[in-house]
Every structure is written in structure tokens, then in C-alpha cells.
Scaffold this active site. Structure first.
Site, short mmCIF file in Angstrom:
data_model
loop_
_atom_site.label_atom_id
_atom_site.label_comp_id
_atom_site.label_asym_id
_atom_site.label_seq_id
_atom_site.Cartn_x
_atom_site.Cartn_y
_atom_site.Cartn_z
CE LYS A 13 -2.22 -1.11 3.70
NZ LYS A 13 -1.79 -2.33 4.14
NE ARG A 127 7.28 -2.97 6.22
CZ ARG A 127 5.69 -2.89 6.13
NH1 ARG A 127 5.30 -2.17 5.25
NH2 ARG A 127 5.08 -3.25 7.10
P1 AMP Z 1 0.29 -0.11 8.63
O1 AMP Z 1 1.44 0.91 8.78
O2 AMP Z 1 -0.98 0.62 7.80
O3 AMP Z 1 0.63 -1.45 8.59
O4 AMP Z 1 -0.04 0.28 10.06
C1 AMP Z 1 0.62 -0.23 11.36
C2 AMP Z 1 -0.32 -0.46 12.45
O5 AMP Z 1 -0.98 0.97 12.85
C3 AMP Z 1 -1.34 -1.25 12.21
O6 AMP Z 1 -1.09 -2.66 12.53
C4 AMP Z 1 -2.41 -0.75 13.52
O7 AMP Z 1 -2.04 -1.18 14.86
C5 AMP Z 1 -2.15 0.82 13.21
N1 AMP Z 1 -3.04 1.29 12.26
C6 AMP Z 1 -2.94 1.87 11.19
N2 AMP Z 1 -3.90 2.34 10.39
C7 AMP Z 1 -4.97 1.99 11.24
C8 AMP Z 1 -6.40 1.89 11.09
N3 AMP Z 1 -7.21 2.51 10.14
N4 AMP Z 1 -7.11 1.33 12.27
C9 AMP Z 1 -6.67 0.87 13.27
N5 AMP Z 1 -5.26 0.77 13.28
C10 AMP Z 1 -4.52 1.03 12.55
#
Ligand code: AMP
Length: 218
Positions: A13, A127
Site C-alpha cells: 500500500k 522490510r
Molecule cells: P500500517 O503501517 O498501515 O501497516 O499500520 C501499522 C499499525 O498501525 C497497524 O497494525 C495498526 O496497529 C495501526 N493502524 C494503522 N491504521 C489503522 C486503522 N485504520 N485502524 C486501526 N489501526 C490502525
């Protein structure tokens, strides 16, 4: 153009968002990045979020919904935005609908990034991120010029705490339980655009842009 990128952890993403930023000149809005910045800054929100993030759990809906509510009102988002990692639950998607309705705007498309589990695991375990600027690398596919050092700012590259094997499995399970229902939610609205994201990078980008070309012309 207002786009959501939907995909499992490790689907790419963040990487594809940065390509769309360049192509459409609209900002990437990543709740993960916003939360990590709060953790780094040691704010009360960051301290609360960290407890969930390190276990691979989702941060409570109310927290991320408020982050997004403020962010999409900022000036740079007026022309459009790419939502990366939000929404991740049905209540988040429903709140987003309400927010957009109140602003008299709507979503253009929801890109569903399709990648098999073997590749997801490879991308997550490989990563590495820069401690300084947050740039992302991969030990197999996107190596820095000098091992362990960021090409852009020279700071150390580290593994995200939630990219450790035990946390990865939980994040993938959380995606299936909480986020996968969004596929049907957006399919019913006619917004879902599945894009097969395995293979040569330039081919993947071609498919991604093609999926959005039709939307851009509407
Ligand atoms: P990401 O970098 O998008 O993989 O997000 C890392 C972590 O941030 C996730 O594993 C969640 O713990 C938290 N997080 C990010 N976006 C969300 C969201 N929309 N809702 C809830 N937790 C989120």
C-alpha cells in the site's frame, strides 16, 4: 480523485501510494504513518496507540477516525487524496462515508491490492525502514546501496517492531477478521477495483494506473 488502497499488511500500500502521489499530485494519507509519528513524538495518543501496534492489533476506531476527520480537511487534500491503511473496519468505513457526505464529496475508487501470502510474508519479513526519514527498503527486492544505511539520509535501517514474525501472523489474522469485510462493502457500492500486484514492478504499476484511468475520466 479520492482513492482508498485496500490490501493486507505487506501488500505494498505504501509503495503504490507513493507512485500515485507522483502521478496524480494528491497527498498520501497513511494512518500507520500518522500513528508512528505520534509514537515517535511520545504524545499521549502515541503512547496509547503503541500498545496496540506492537501486538499487531488495531488501534481503536475512535482514535483513527478523529485523525482522518482532521486530516482530510487540510488544504492539500482539497484536490483529492490516497487513503493508505484507512479504513480498516466497517465502523471506520461508515464514518468515512458520513465525513465525505458532510463535505459534499465522494470516493472515486477503492483499489484492492491482490498479493499471495508467500509474497506478503517475504515483503514483511524483509522490510527495513529508516530510523530518520522513514524511507522503506527490502533486503531482497529493494536493497539500499550500503547495507543497513538509508540512501536518502544516511541514518540506520531497522525492522519495524510489528514486522517481527510473531506479530505478522496476528496482523494477517486481524486483516481477515476486521478488514476483509470492506471488500464486499465497497463492491456493493460499485467502487471496488481489484488489481493483481504480483510480478514485474512496472507491469503492476501499469495495471494500477489502468484501473484508475477509467475513474480519472469520469
Ligand atoms: P500500517 O503501517 O498501515 O501497516 O499500520 C501499522 C499499525 O498501525 C497497524 O497494525 C495498526 O496497529 C495501526 N493502524 C494503522 N491504521 C489503522 C486503522 N485504520 N485502524 C486501526 N489501526 C490502525
Amino acid at each position: 480523485m479520492r482513492i482508498i488502497l485496500l490490501g493486507e499488511p505487506g501488500a505494498g500500500k505504501g509503495t503504490y501510494s507513493s507512485e500515485l502521489v507522483k502521478k496524480f499530485c494528491i497527498p498520501q494519507i497513511s494512518t500507520g504513518d500518522m500513528l508512528r509519528a505520534s509514537v515517535k513524538a511520545g504524545t499521549p495518543l502515541g503512547r496509547q496507540a503503541q500498545e496496540f501496534m506492537k501486538k499487531g492489533e488495531l488501534v481503536p476506531d475512535s482514535v483513527v477516525i478523529e485523525l482522518i476527520r482532521e486530516r482530510i480537511k487540510e488544504g492539500d487534500a482539497a484536490k483529492g487524496f490516497i487513503l493508505d491503511g484507512f479504513p480498516r473496519t466497517l465502523p471506520q468505513a461508515q464514518s468515512l462515508d458520513k465525513m465525505l457526505l458532510s463535505m459534499d464529496i465522494s470516493l472515486s475508487a477503492v483499489i484492492k491490492i491482490e498479493v499471495g501470502k508467500a509474497i506478503l510474508l517475504k515483503r514483511l519479513t524483509g522490510r527495513r525502514v529508516c530510523k530518520g526519514c522513514g524511507a522503506t527498503y527490502n533486503v531482497d527486492t529493494m536493497k539500499p546501496k550500503k547495507e543497513g544505511v538509508c540512501d536518502k539520509c544516511g541514518k540506520e535501517l531497522v525492522q519495524r517492531p510489528d514486522d517481527m514474525p510473531q506479530t505478522i501472523e496476528n496482523r494477517l489474522a486481524v486483516y481477515q477478521k476486521d478488514t476483509a469485510p470492506l471488500i464486499e462493502f465497497y463492491e456493493k457500492k460499485g467502487l471496488l477495483r481489484p488489481v493483481q500486484c504480483e510480478g514485474e514492478y512496472k507491469d503492476v504499476l501499469g495495471r494500477l494506473f489502468a484501473a484508475l484511468e477509467k475513474v480519472a475520466k469520469v
